[in-house]
Scaffold this active site. Structure first.
Site: not given
Length: 322
Positions: A137, A177, A43-44, A234-235, A227, A201
């Site tokens: 982060h 950034d 069932d996961g 994208g950035t 980073d 930006k």
């Protein structure tokens, strides 16, 4: 001759998120990976069984909470619970990439959760004695946990590769950034106080494309973007275009965590980026492994040495000051 496992009763277990990294860590430490069943019922639901005695052992569980984040987080929690109920001496959650880390505050007081704290509280509440992670982060996330956190940096690994692959002649470190300036400045300092540039930006007004202003002289230089993570890229790809338009001869990126979701690999393949160097905190997809622009370094030695120091009660901060 006694091994580290004999001397310290040290054992390393793994979830399913990144077993190759765990195997590499065990090889560096000279220990075998602990025997366990980590699977799912029909069932996961998570199914975990520790298949050997761990009583009074000092245990490290390696499990990044990368995608699928909820499944990998839950898997980590139930492994820790199983170990605690089996009377281990201590459990360290080794989380090479701490998922949900970008959800660390309420932007503009929106009605949203601080999910990084939710995840941290769950790990603390389930009984982890400490946490070992790489390049959070935001350093402040350490305060979300109710247990000690060792946040080590991948920068020594990345710096060594930059020296080896590109040297420091005509090199400039670039922050993609304004928020990444501290990280970029630290890297530039370690590279012999090399030059630093920042990409600013700005969106002049609604429905107008973002303008990328380069603060610093990049003309004729090899640009190294740094980073902590790359997601859709994208950035990163837009930054590469801006740098090349401003005269950069080569643009490479050194990023710790390769999240690489959605169209990331296609974006990188079609970009002005010459190379993207990442680590194995998160396993690469088949498409990412086949991408000629992506190269992966291993944090296994870094984590193994940190685990060894924790097990022997030695200083961790003295090794990874950044």
């Amino acid at each position: 001759m006694p091994t580290i496992q004999d001397e310290r009763n040290l054992m390393v277990f793994s979830g399913n998120a990144n077993k190759p990294l765990t195997q590499s860590i065990c090889k560096e430490l000279g220990v075998r990976m602990g025997k366990s069943l980590v699977s799912r019922f029909s069932d996961g639901e998570e199914q975990v069984e520790i298949e050997e005695s761990v009583r009074r052992q000092e245990v490290f569980v390696v499990q990044p909470t990368c995608a699928p984040s909820a499944e990998n987080l839950m898997e980590l929690l139930v492994i820790i619970d199983a170990l605690k109920r089996a009377s281990v001496s201590s459990v360290t959650a080794v989380i090479p990439y701490f998922g949900y880390s970008r959800q660390d505050r309420r932007m503009r007081s929106l009605r949203v959760p601080i999910t990084a704290k939710v995840a941290a509280k769950m790990i603390s509440a389930i009984g982890a004695d400490r946490v070992l992670t790489i390049d959070l982060h935001a350093d402040q996330i350490q305060g979300f946990f109710d247990v000690p956190v060792d946040n080590v940096y991948a920068s020594p690994l990345l710096l060594a590769d930059i020296w080896r692959a590109y040297g420091t002649d005509n090199l400039i470190v670039v922050s993609p950034d304004v928020g990444g300036v501290v990280r970029a400045r630290a890297m530039a300092k370690r590279l012999g106080d090399t030059d630093l540039a920042i990409i600013d930006k700005r969106r002049p007004r609604a429905n107008v494309a973002t303008v990328m202003n380069i603060i610093g002289e990049v003309n004729g230089k090899t640009c190294v973007l740094v980073d902590d993570l790359v997601d859709t890229a994208g950035t990163l790809c837009a930054a590469a275009v801006a740098l090349k338009q401003n005269g950069a001869t080569k643009v490479v990126a050194y990023i710790t965590h390769p999240v690489l979701s959605g169209p990331a690999v296609d974006n990188i393949n079609n970009s002005e980026l010459d190379e993207l160097v990442v680590t194995d905190t998160i396993p690469l997809s088949d498409a990412a492994r086949e991408c000629r622009k992506i190269r992966q370094l291993s944090v296994a030695e870094l984590l193994a040495e940190t685990i060894r120091r924790i097990a022997f009660g030695e200083s961790v901060s003295s090794l990874y000051v950044d």
